[in-house]
Scaffold this motif. Structure first.
Motif, PDB file in Angstrom:
ATOM      1  N   LEU A 127      -7.955 -12.044   6.069  1.00  0.00           N
ATOM      2  CA  LEU A 127      -8.520 -13.369   6.318  1.00  0.00           C
ATOM      3  C   LEU A 127      -9.996 -13.330   6.691  1.00  0.00           C
ATOM      4  CD1 LEU A 127      -5.702 -15.224   8.323  1.00  0.00           C
ATOM      5  CD2 LEU A 127      -6.425 -15.626   5.969  1.00  0.00           C
ATOM      6  N   ARG A 128     -10.611 -12.156   6.608  1.00  0.00           N
ATOM      7  CA  ARG A 128     -11.988 -12.021   7.068  1.00  0.00           C
ATOM      8  C   ARG A 128     -12.916 -12.984   6.326  1.00  0.00           C
ATOM      9  NH1 ARG A 128     -15.621  -6.829   5.746  1.00  0.00           N
ATOM     10  NH2 ARG A 128     -14.515  -7.275   3.820  1.00  0.00           N
ATOM     11  N   HIS A 129     -12.853 -12.985   4.993  1.00  0.00           N
ATOM     12  CA  HIS A 129     -13.763 -13.838   4.225  1.00  0.00           C
ATOM     13  C   HIS A 129     -13.419 -15.317   4.391  1.00  0.00           C
ATOM     14  CE1 HIS A 129     -15.636 -10.367   2.444  1.00  0.00           C
ATOM     15  NE2 HIS A 129     -14.485  -9.942   1.944  1.00  0.00           N
ATOM     16  N   THR A 130     -12.126 -15.633   4.452  1.00  0.00           N
ATOM     17  CA  THR A 130     -11.713 -17.015   4.668  1.00  0.00           C
ATOM     18  C   THR A 130     -12.217 -17.522   6.012  1.00  0.00           C
ATOM     19  OG1 THR A 130      -9.721 -16.669   3.349  1.00  0.00           O
ATOM     20  CG2 THR A 130      -9.721 -18.560   4.826  1.00  0.00           C
ATOM     21  N   ALA A 131     -12.068 -16.699   7.049  1.00  0.00           N
ATOM     22  CA  ALA A 131     -12.518 -17.082   8.388  1.00  0.00           C
ATOM     23  C   ALA A 131     -14.039 -17.218   8.436  1.00  0.00           C
ATOM     24  CB  ALA A 131     -12.040 -16.057   9.409  1.00  0.00           C
TER      25      ALA A 131
ATOM     26  N   ARG B  75       2.358 -18.221   7.918  1.00  0.00           N
ATOM     27  CA  ARG B  75       3.700 -17.746   7.577  1.00  0.00           C
ATOM     28  C   ARG B  75       3.624 -16.695   6.486  1.00  0.00           C
ATOM     29  NH1 ARG B  75       3.594 -22.872   8.987  1.00  0.00           N
ATOM     30  NH2 ARG B  75       5.112 -23.658  10.459  1.00  0.00           N
ATOM     31  N   PRO B  76       4.652 -15.851   6.371  1.00  0.00           N
ATOM     32  CA  PRO B  76       4.637 -14.796   5.354  1.00  0.00           C
ATOM     33  C   PRO B  76       4.376 -15.348   3.960  1.00  0.00           C
ATOM     34  CG  PRO B  76       6.476 -14.476   6.868  1.00  0.00           C
ATOM     35  CD  PRO B  76       5.884 -15.821   7.193  1.00  0.00           C
ATOM     36  N   GLY B  77       3.364 -14.805   3.308  1.00  0.00           N
ATOM     37  CA  GLY B  77       3.029 -15.251   1.967  1.00  0.00           C
ATOM     38  C   GLY B  77       2.273 -16.555   1.901  1.00  0.00           C
ATOM     39  N   GLU B  78       1.950 -17.158   3.046  1.00  0.00           N
ATOM     40  CA  GLU B  78       1.249 -18.434   3.076  1.00  0.00           C
ATOM     41  C   GLU B  78       0.056 -18.369   4.030  1.00  0.00           C
ATOM     42  OE1 GLU B  78       3.843 -21.719   3.890  1.00  0.00           O
ATOM     43  OE2 GLU B  78       5.475 -20.850   2.745  1.00  0.00           O
ATOM     44  N   PRO B  79      -0.969 -17.575   3.698  1.00  0.00           N
ATOM     45  CA  PRO B  79      -2.130 -17.499   4.577  1.00  0.00           C
ATOM     46  C   PRO B  79      -2.872 -18.824   4.613  1.00  0.00           C
ATOM     47  CG  PRO B  79      -2.597 -16.439   2.490  1.00  0.00           C
ATOM     48  CD  PRO B  79      -1.135 -16.771   2.469  1.00  0.00           C
ATOM     49  N   PRO B  80      -3.461 -19.185   5.735  1.00  0.00           N
ATOM     50  CA  PRO B  80      -4.185 -20.453   5.803  1.00  0.00           C
ATOM     51  C   PRO B  80      -5.441 -20.413   4.946  1.00  0.00           C
ATOM     52  CG  PRO B  80      -4.545 -19.176   7.803  1.00  0.00           C
ATOM     53  CD  PRO B  80      -3.502 -18.452   7.009  1.00  0.00           C
ATOM     54  N   ALA B  81      -5.802 -21.549   4.373  1.00  0.00           N
ATOM     55  CA  ALA B  81      -7.029 -21.662   3.599  1.00  0.00           C
ATOM     56  C   ALA B  81      -8.191 -21.965   4.535  1.00  0.00           C
ATOM     57  CB  ALA B  81      -6.881 -22.759   2.552  1.00  0.00           C
ATOM     58  N   SER B  82      -9.404 -21.836   4.014  1.00  0.00           N
ATOM     59  CA  SER B  82     -10.579 -22.043   4.860  1.00  0.00           C
ATOM     60  C   SER B  82     -10.615 -23.464   5.413  1.00  0.00           C
ATOM     61  CB  SER B  82     -11.849 -21.746   4.066  1.00  0.00           C
ATOM     62  OG  SER B  82     -11.967 -22.621   2.955  1.00  0.00           O
ATOM     63  N   GLY B  83     -10.171 -24.444   4.599  1.00  0.00           N
ATOM     64  CA  GLY B  83     -10.171 -25.818   5.083  1.00  0.00           C
ATOM     65  C   GLY B  83      -9.266 -26.016   6.280  1.00  0.00           C
ATOM     66  N   GLU B  84      -8.143 -25.300   6.311  1.00  0.00           N
ATOM     67  CA  GLU B  84      -7.231 -25.412   7.449  1.00  0.00           C
ATOM     68  C   GLU B  84      -7.865 -24.819   8.706  1.00  0.00           C
ATOM     69  OE1 GLU B  84      -2.499 -24.637   8.406  1.00  0.00           O
ATOM     70  OE2 GLU B  84      -3.377 -23.968   6.511  1.00  0.00           O
ATOM     71  N   LEU B  85      -8.620 -23.734   8.526  1.00  0.00           N
ATOM     72  CA  LEU B  85      -9.302 -23.142   9.678  1.00  0.00           C
ATOM     73  C   LEU B  85     -10.423 -24.054  10.163  1.00  0.00           C
ATOM     74  CD1 LEU B  85      -9.514 -19.344   8.751  1.00  0.00           C
ATOM     75  CD2 LEU B  85      -7.765 -20.576  10.028  1.00  0.00           C
ATOM     76  N   VAL B  86     -11.151 -24.678   9.233  1.00  0.00           N
ATOM     77  CA  VAL B  86     -12.200 -25.618   9.634  1.00  0.00           C
ATOM     78  C   VAL B  86     -11.588 -26.770  10.419  1.00  0.00           C
ATOM     79  CG1 VAL B  86     -13.920 -27.265   8.800  1.00  0.00           C
ATOM     80  CG2 VAL B  86     -13.726 -25.028   7.724  1.00  0.00           C
TER      81      VAL B  86
ATOM     82  N   ALA C 119     -16.013 -18.081   5.980  1.00  0.00           N
ATOM     83  CA  ALA C 119     -16.378 -19.327   5.299  1.00  0.00           C
ATOM     84  C   ALA C 119     -16.124 -20.531   6.197  1.00  0.00           C
ATOM     85  CB  ALA C 119     -15.592 -19.458   4.001  1.00  0.00           C
ATOM     86  N   ALA C 120     -15.006 -20.506   6.912  1.00  0.00           N
ATOM     87  CA  ALA C 120     -14.689 -21.605   7.824  1.00  0.00           C
ATOM     88  C   ALA C 120     -15.700 -21.679   8.958  1.00  0.00           C
ATOM     89  CB  ALA C 120     -13.278 -21.434   8.385  1.00  0.00           C
ATOM     90  N   ALA C 121     -16.062 -20.519   9.493  1.00  0.00           N
ATOM     91  CA  ALA C 121     -17.039 -20.494  10.586  1.00  0.00           C
ATOM     92  C   ALA C 121     -18.381 -21.043  10.121  1.00  0.00           C
ATOM     93  CB  ALA C 121     -17.196 -19.066  11.096  1.00  0.00           C
ATOM     94  N   GLU C 122     -18.786 -20.676   8.913  1.00  0.00           N
ATOM     95  CA  GLU C 122     -20.064 -21.148   8.386  1.00  0.00           C
ATOM     96  C   GLU C 122     -20.054 -22.664   8.211  1.00  0.00           C
ATOM     97  OE1 GLU C 122     -23.903 -20.946   7.509  1.00  0.00           O
ATOM     98  OE2 GLU C 122     -22.645 -19.264   8.162  1.00  0.00           O
ATOM     99  N   GLN C 123     -18.933 -23.193   7.711  1.00  0.00           N
ATOM    100  CA  GLN C 123     -18.831 -24.639   7.543  1.00  0.00           C
ATOM    101  C   GLN C 123     -18.899 -25.348   8.894  1.00  0.00           C
ATOM    102  OE1 GLN C 123     -18.783 -26.748   4.988  1.00  0.00           O
ATOM    103  NE2 GLN C 123     -18.582 -28.457   6.416  1.00  0.00           N
ATOM    104  N   ALA C 124     -18.200 -24.813   9.880  1.00  0.00           N
ATOM    105  CA  ALA C 124     -18.204 -25.438  11.208  1.00  0.00           C
ATOM    106  C   ALA C 124     -19.601 -25.406  11.830  1.00  0.00           C
ATOM    107  CB  ALA C 124     -17.200 -24.741  12.116  1.00  0.00           C
ATOM    108  N   ARG C 125     -20.333 -24.332  11.562  1.00  0.00           N
ATOM    109  CA  ARG C 125     -21.704 -24.240  12.101  1.00  0.00           C
ATOM    110  C   ARG C 125     -22.610 -25.336  11.551  1.00  0.00           C
ATOM    111  NH1 ARG C 125     -21.024 -18.293  10.886  1.00  0.00           N
ATOM    112  NH2 ARG C 125     -20.249 -17.377  12.836  1.00  0.00           N
ATOM    113  N   THR C 126     -22.391 -25.694  10.270  1.00  0.00           N
ATOM    114  CA  THR C 126     -23.198 -26.769   9.691  1.00  0.00           C
ATOM    115  C   THR C 126     -22.902 -28.109  10.354  1.00  0.00           C
ATOM    116  OG1 THR C 126     -21.597 -27.331   7.948  1.00  0.00           O
ATOM    117  CG2 THR C 126     -23.191 -25.560   7.472  1.00  0.00           C
TER     118      THR C 126
END
Length: 567
Positions: free
Chosen positions: A407-411, A376-387, A413-420
């Motif tokens: 969101l490039r860096h957030t995404a 939502r506007p002004g509320e970008p998802p955090a990496s934990g939400e993407l994980v 980080a989430a991708a890296e966590q999911a890979r682990t």
């Protein structure tokens, strides 16, 4: 690096605590998810606590960054405490996160009582922990002992009997909570049968352990989670909720006894005054159970289990303005069964996870088979939400579409966590939802993963993107100085057109984009878009650009008035 002890509770201590609590919940998340058997074995408690703490920590960081940017010194204790509480409230996930948000709000009410105070001592911390436990218990319609509420009360009781500085008080609270947690199986039969302690209480002990580390620099010892190793059984994979963004996996609820229950979980943020919320509590209590309403000062987080989800939302509408509405259909014989009674669902081979800016696009993406995360506007998802979304996709291979350059860096980080965790994740750097639409259009799960990713990346890269929005303030842009209220046309992220009319500005943007060629124009209309703008632009394309097709979607509350894609 060893943590530097904090003698007093000041803004820096709030910041440190939030960071350490997030780290502690991150380490304990899977363990907490696994022991979540009360009242439904849905395995989300640790994840929801982590996401709530992440939102609180991000809000505190934003306060520090704002002060640094304006060279206004360090924030006050009140600034940091209020930010922590507000961040937790708006980011609270599930019942466990909602109660954690109220605990933090209760502390903030004491810590921020004097807006100019720079710090507080052990006595202030004792009062804050007492207010936290009392306010959380008041927020739950029908408290049950043996839950996080019991653990919070025990922490406050132990802290109240401690004499000394913040470190002494924090350690007393931690030890009191730890002892209460160990006793929870004797207070709730479902925990005793499963041979585990309460999951929400275990999360709170982790948060209090981080408080000890903040003030002493010492990490408390391990916390046992299994009360009877020979008979312990933990939650299996019971997620079956739809992947649409407004439908979340259900969380444990602190005040429900037994394993049955209503068909729906309803959660929303609500803007309303205290009188209206008091009426809402009575109304929702009559509709269902697991009622928790937290917040204040005009903003509330509402959680309830009901059979009539529409009635629960309508009650919110009568009380004020509900938004960020999430409805979960538990399903018959689904999340109200344990992992021992239901075989785990086999993961799919491949899935797509996409961040989308509006409810309309969330539905469109979901219809195409994607798991969606609403930004939502002004509320970008955090990496934990993407994980969490990557896990919720329940696939061996996942394509992640962030649909936003920021969101490039957030995404990543989430991708890296999911890979682990053994998930093969490919991140396609889409910068707009229209690029994501293009990528999803060529997605073929039957292809080899690498080939599919190449084709989706190519389709996204071949799509130019633009948006039409309204300026909120005067600022300097690539196209000159704009005033508040001006209509801005951005192409590939830069302001290219400044106008006063949405349709005229959108036409100018579209002409610039099509001057380089194109075969397909995608228009995504926001709630604020004029009714006639789509017809106007479609007519413009039809009359001036031969062999170019146009497709129109309704995006809902997406922030921008209009999104445009040209392939």
């Amino acid at each position: 690096m060893a943590q530097v002890p904090q003698t007093f509770f000041d803004a820096l201590a709030v910041r440190t605590w939030c960071g350490l609590a997030l780290r502690a919940l991150g380490r304990a998340r899977e363990e907490i998810d696994a022991i979540n058997v009360y009242p439904v074995a849905d395995g989300d408690t640790g994840t929801n606590l982590y996401l709530t703490a992440e939102s609180a920590a991000a809000a505190v960081e934003a306060v520090f960054e704002a002060h640094d940017a304006h060279d206004s010194g360090k924030p006050t204790l009140a600034d940091a405490a209020r930010a922590m509480a507000h961040g937790a409230l708006i980011g609270a996930r599930g019942n466990s996160g909602t109660i954690l948000a109220q605990l933090l709000r209760g502390m903030a009410q004491v810590l921020a009582a004097d807006g100019e105070t720079t710090h507080t001592d052990g006595e202030g911390l004792r009062l804050a922990l007492r207010q936290a436990a009392d306010s959380a218990r008041q927020a739950v319609a029908h408290p049950v002992e043996g839950t996080v509420l019991t653990v919070a009360s025990a922490a406050a009781d132990a802290a109240g009997g401690a004499e000394g500085d913040c470190g002494t008080v924090a350690r007393a609270a931690y030890e009191g909570a730890r002892a209460a947690l160990a006793a929870t199986p004797g207070q709730l039969a479902v925990l005793e049968r499963a041979g585990v302690v309460d999951a929400g209480g275990r999360g709170l002990v982790a948060v209090l352990g981080a408080l000890v580390e903040t003030f002493t620099g010492q990490v408390p010892g391990a916390v046992p989670v299994v009360s009877d190793p020979e008979h312990a059984r933990v939650a299996g994979d019971t997620h079956t909720a739809s992947p649409e963004i407004l439908v979340d996996s259900p969380d444990e609820c602190a005040d429900v006894a037994g394993t049955g229950g209503p068909a729906f979980e309803v959660i929303y943020l609500l803007e309303a005054d205290d009188t209206a919320v008091a009426r809402l509590r009575r109304r929702l209590d009559g509709l269902g159970d697991s009622l928790v309403v937290v917040g204040g000062d005009g903003l509330w987080n509402v959680h309830v289990h009901v059979d009539d989800a529409g009635a629960a939302v309508e009650a919110g509408v009568e009380a004020g303005r509900p938004y960020r509405i999430r409805i979960t259909h538990f399903g018959l014989g689904d999340v109200h069964t344990t992992g021992a009674e239901r075989p785990p669902r086999e993961p799919a081979q491949r899935a797509v996870v996409a961040v989308v800016p509006g409810e309309g696009l969330a539905g469109l993406y979901a219809e195409a088979g994607a798991t969606t995360v609403l930004a939502r506007p002004g509320e970008p998802p955090a990496s934990g939400e993407l994980v969490e979304a990557l896990r919720r996709a329940h696939a061996r291979e996942v394509v992640l579409l962030p649909n936003d350059a920021d969101l490039r860096h957030t995404a990543a980080a989430a991708a890296e966590q999911a890979r682990t965790e053994g998930i093969r994740v490919a991140l396609i750097p889409t910068r707009s939802a229209v690029q994501g639409i293009a990528a999803l259009a060529v997605h073929e799960p039957e292809r080899r993963f690498d080939e599919d990713v190449v084709q989706m990346t190519s389709a996204a890269g071949a799509t130019r993107y633009a948006e039409v929005t309204v300026a909120e303030r005067q600022s300097w842009t690539m196209a000159g100085i704009c005033q508040a209220g001006d209509v801005l046309g951005l192409i590939d992220g830069d302001v290219a057109v400044i106008g006063s009319d949405v349709a005229v500005t959108a036409e100018a943007v579209l002409d610039r984009m099509l001057s380089a060629g194109g075969e397909l124009v995608t228009l995504v209309l926001g709630d604020e878009a004029p009714e006639t703008v789509a017809d106007h632009l479609e007519a413009r394309v039809r009359e001036s650009y031969l062999a170019v097709d146009t497709v129109v979607y309704r995006g809902g509350r997406q922030g921008a008035v209009l999104l445009i894609g040209v392939e």
